[in-house]
Design a protein around this motif. Structure first.
Motif, PDB file in Angstrom:
ATOM      1  N   PRO A   1       0.833  -1.200   0.000  1.00  0.00           N
ATOM      2  CA  PRO A   1       0.000   0.000   0.000  1.00  0.00           C
ATOM      3  C   PRO A   1       0.869   1.251   0.000  1.00  0.00           C
ATOM      4  N   PHE A   2       0.323   2.348  -0.480  1.00  0.00           N
ATOM      5  CA  PHE A   2       1.094   3.585  -0.664  1.00  0.00           C
ATOM      6  C   PHE A   2       1.763   4.048   0.618  1.00  0.00           C
ATOM      7  N   PHE A   3       1.076   3.899   1.755  1.00  0.00           N
ATOM      8  CA  PHE A   3       1.601   4.442   3.005  1.00  0.00           C
ATOM      9  C   PHE A   3       2.779   3.635   3.537  1.00  0.00           C
ATOM     10  N   VAL A   4       3.018   2.459   2.984  1.00  0.00           N
ATOM     11  CA  VAL A   4       4.197   1.663   3.313  1.00  0.00           C
ATOM     12  C   VAL A   4       5.269   1.868   2.255  1.00  0.00           C
ATOM     13  N   ASP A   5       4.849   1.918   1.002  1.00  0.00           N
ATOM     14  CA  ASP A   5       5.783   1.961  -0.121  1.00  0.00           C
ATOM     15  C   ASP A   5       6.687   3.188  -0.068  1.00  0.00           C
TER      16      ASP A   5
ATOM     17  N   ILE B   1       9.924   3.623   9.629  1.00  0.00           N
ATOM     18  CA  ILE B   1      10.684   3.375   8.393  1.00  0.00           C
ATOM     19  C   ILE B   1      11.280   1.977   8.392  1.00  0.00           C
ATOM     20  N   GLU B   2      11.850   1.569   9.521  1.00  0.00           N
ATOM     21  CA  GLU B   2      12.461   0.234   9.597  1.00  0.00           C
ATOM     22  C   GLU B   2      11.402  -0.861   9.452  1.00  0.00           C
ATOM     23  N   THR B   3      10.230  -0.655  10.036  1.00  0.00           N
ATOM     24  CA  THR B   3       9.154  -1.635   9.889  1.00  0.00           C
ATOM     25  C   THR B   3       8.744  -1.741   8.425  1.00  0.00           C
ATOM     26  N   ALA B   4       8.639  -0.593   7.752  1.00  0.00           N
ATOM     27  CA  ALA B   4       8.271  -0.595   6.332  1.00  0.00           C
ATOM     28  C   ALA B   4       9.311  -1.333   5.497  1.00  0.00           C
ATOM     29  N   ARG B   5      10.572  -1.132   5.803  1.00  0.00           N
ATOM     30  CA  ARG B   5      11.646  -1.764   5.026  1.00  0.00           C
ATOM     31  C   ARG B   5      11.714  -3.265   5.256  1.00  0.00           C
ATOM     32  N   GLN B   6      11.258  -3.704   6.424  1.00  0.00           N
ATOM     33  CA  GLN B   6      11.348  -5.127   6.768  1.00  0.00           C
ATOM     34  C   GLN B   6       9.999  -5.838   6.671  1.00  0.00           C
ATOM     35  N   ILE B   7       9.004  -5.172   6.117  1.00  0.00           N
ATOM     36  CA  ILE B   7       7.624  -5.644   6.230  1.00  0.00           C
ATOM     37  C   ILE B   7       7.367  -6.945   5.479  1.00  0.00           C
ATOM     38  N   ILE B   8       8.080  -7.193   4.398  1.00  0.00           N
ATOM     39  CA  ILE B   8       7.852  -8.416   3.623  1.00  0.00           C
ATOM     40  C   ILE B   8       8.871  -9.466   4.042  1.00  0.00           C
TER      41      ILE B   8
ATOM     42  N   ARG C   1       9.753   3.221   2.226  1.00  0.00           N
ATOM     43  CA  ARG C   1      10.882   2.369   1.877  1.00  0.00           C
ATOM     44  C   ARG C   1      11.880   3.079   0.963  1.00  0.00           C
ATOM     45  N   ILE C   2      11.578   4.328   0.604  1.00  0.00           N
ATOM     46  CA  ILE C   2      12.470   5.104  -0.272  1.00  0.00           C
ATOM     47  C   ILE C   2      13.505   5.824   0.594  1.00  0.00           C
ATOM     48  N   PRO C   3      14.790   5.499   0.460  1.00  0.00           N
ATOM     49  CA  PRO C   3      15.823   6.137   1.291  1.00  0.00           C
ATOM     50  C   PRO C   3      15.797   7.655   1.166  1.00  0.00           C
ATOM     51  N   LEU C   4      16.098   8.323   2.203  1.00  0.00           N
ATOM     52  CA  LEU C   4      16.186   9.777   2.320  1.00  0.00           C
ATOM     53  C   LEU C   4      14.819  10.457   2.233  1.00  0.00           C
ATOM     54  N   LEU C   5      14.044  10.148   1.179  1.00  0.00           N
ATOM     55  CA  LEU C   5      12.742  10.781   1.009  1.00  0.00           C
ATOM     56  C   LEU C   5      11.843  10.536   2.214  1.00  0.00           C
ATOM     57  N   SER C   6      11.852   9.296   2.719  1.00  0.00           N
ATOM     58  CA  SER C   6      10.990   8.969   3.857  1.00  0.00           C
ATOM     59  C   SER C   6      11.366   9.781   5.085  1.00  0.00           C
ATOM     60  N   ASN C   7      12.661   9.928   5.352  1.00  0.00           N
ATOM     61  CA  ASN C   7      13.108  10.704   6.507  1.00  0.00           C
ATOM     62  C   ASN C   7      12.712  12.171   6.382  1.00  0.00           C
ATOM     63  N   ILE C   8      12.878  12.714   5.179  1.00  0.00           N
ATOM     64  CA  ILE C   8      12.537  14.121   4.964  1.00  0.00           C
ATOM     65  C   ILE C   8      11.037  14.338   5.124  1.00  0.00           C
ATOM     66  N   PHE C   9      10.249  13.456   4.507  1.00  0.00           N
ATOM     67  CA  PHE C   9       8.793  13.610   4.570  1.00  0.00           C
ATOM     68  C   PHE C   9       8.295  13.575   6.003  1.00  0.00           C
ATOM     69  N   LEU C  10       8.746  12.594   6.774  1.00  0.00           N
ATOM     70  CA  LEU C  10       8.279  12.466   8.155  1.00  0.00           C
ATOM     71  C   LEU C  10       8.741  13.624   9.019  1.00  0.00           C
ATOM     72  N   ALA C  11       9.933  14.172   8.709  1.00  0.00           N
ATOM     73  CA  ALA C  11      10.489  15.247   9.519  1.00  0.00           C
ATOM     74  C   ALA C  11       9.784  16.581   9.293  1.00  0.00           C
TER      75      ALA C  11
END
Length: 308
Positions: free
Chosen positions: A152-156, A213-220, A159-169
């Protein structure tokens, strides 16, 4: 270890506070809430990005006598610790729940899991295939993550490096929560300030962003297909509930799961998206009441839900 919040925190009239802690290492723990008391036990496992507060709406409608409810915050979620470097996978969470069940010698219990927590519920059940003493008596799966499928979009995006950290911050937590819920719910009007706060509150806790972020990266799980092949070995009564309009985990997965588990029954929840326990809490509670009432042999009067 992440800072553990103490005391009571009132949000929109709701009282949020840390509960009991189950340590799965010397320094790391999962938070869990206990409601009620009784010989029977029902364990609740929430979905990705949520906490044990996701079940709040169904509890006024649950009518299960002589039952204790245990609601977990999974690793890194809610008030659980949020280690910088840890295993946040479904498998890791399943091993924690398995350890809790053994340590507390739970015998006659059921597991209810939503989405990511549904996947954890399945893996926990598989851990007890050979252990009849601690095997759950029943399983309830809500829009469960059971197969390798398009994320789903909210997980996908997480999983994108850097972008996820910036977005959440840089994005306010209430905007993140509302934006996501409005795309998960079928009825947008049900995305109330209380529902938004239920999610956004925990986003402010130290370590949340990294844990998410770590949960998203390890989700599968790397060997998800191997687990899926074992579903046929699950012989306990199983109820599969799915939102008709779920855009996060397709209904086809629910139909497949109900066929792969020989004892499973599928019920489709109308006018509901992914979070059926929040969109249609009365229907979900009624189905859980009836299902577990049948499993545990209660009479209709003992779990009567006609007033729902």
């Amino acid at each position: 270890m992440a800072v553990t919040l103490a005391g009571n925190l009132k949000v929109h009239g709701m009282l949020y506070s840390p509960d009991q802690q189950f340590f799965f290492s010397k320094t790391e723990f999962v938070n869990y809430r206990v409601i009620g008391n009784g010989e029977k036990t029902v364990i609740f496992l929430h979905g990705f990005g949520a906490s044990n507060r996701t079940w709040d709406d169904i509890f006024p409608h649950l009518n299960l006598p002589n039952t204790k409810f245990i609601l977990f915050d999974l690793i890194g979620a809610g008030f659980s610790s949020k280690p910088r470097s840890a295993d946040y996978s479904m498998r890791a969470n399943a091993l924690v729940i398995e350890s809790f069940i053994k340590e507390h010698n739970l015998r006659d219990y059921a597991i209810v899991g939503h989405s990511f927590g549904g996947g954890v519920s399945l893996l926990t059940t598989l851990e007890f295939l050979e252990n009849t003493a601690h095997r759950p008596s029943a399983l309830v799966l809500l829009d469960a993550a059971a197969y390798e499928t398009k994320l789903p979009f909210f997980v996908d995006y997480l999983r994108i490096p850097l972008l996820s950290n910036i977005f959440l911050a840089v994005t306010p937590s209430d905007f993140q929560a509302r934006y996501t819920l409005e795309r998960l719910y079928f009825d947008k009007a049900k995305v109330t300030p209380e529902k938004v706060e239920r999610y956004s509150f925990f986003m402010s806790i130290e370590g949340h962003n990294n844990a998410l972020i770590e949960t998203a990266r390890q989700i599968i799980p790397k060997d998800f297909s191997r687990y899926a092949r074992q579903y046929k070995d699950i012989t306990i009564p199983t109820l599969v509930l799915w939102g008709r309009q779920d855009t996060a985990v397709p209904l086809e997965d629910g139909k497949k799961l109900s066929k792969d588990i020989p004892t499973a029954k599928l019920v489709i929840i109308e006018d509901s998206g992914h979070n059926i326990q929040e969109e249609q809490p009365k229907d979900v509670a009624r189905l859980i009441n009836g299902f577990l009432g049948d499993v545990w042999g209660w009479t209709a009067s003992e779990h009567d839900t006609r007033d729902m």
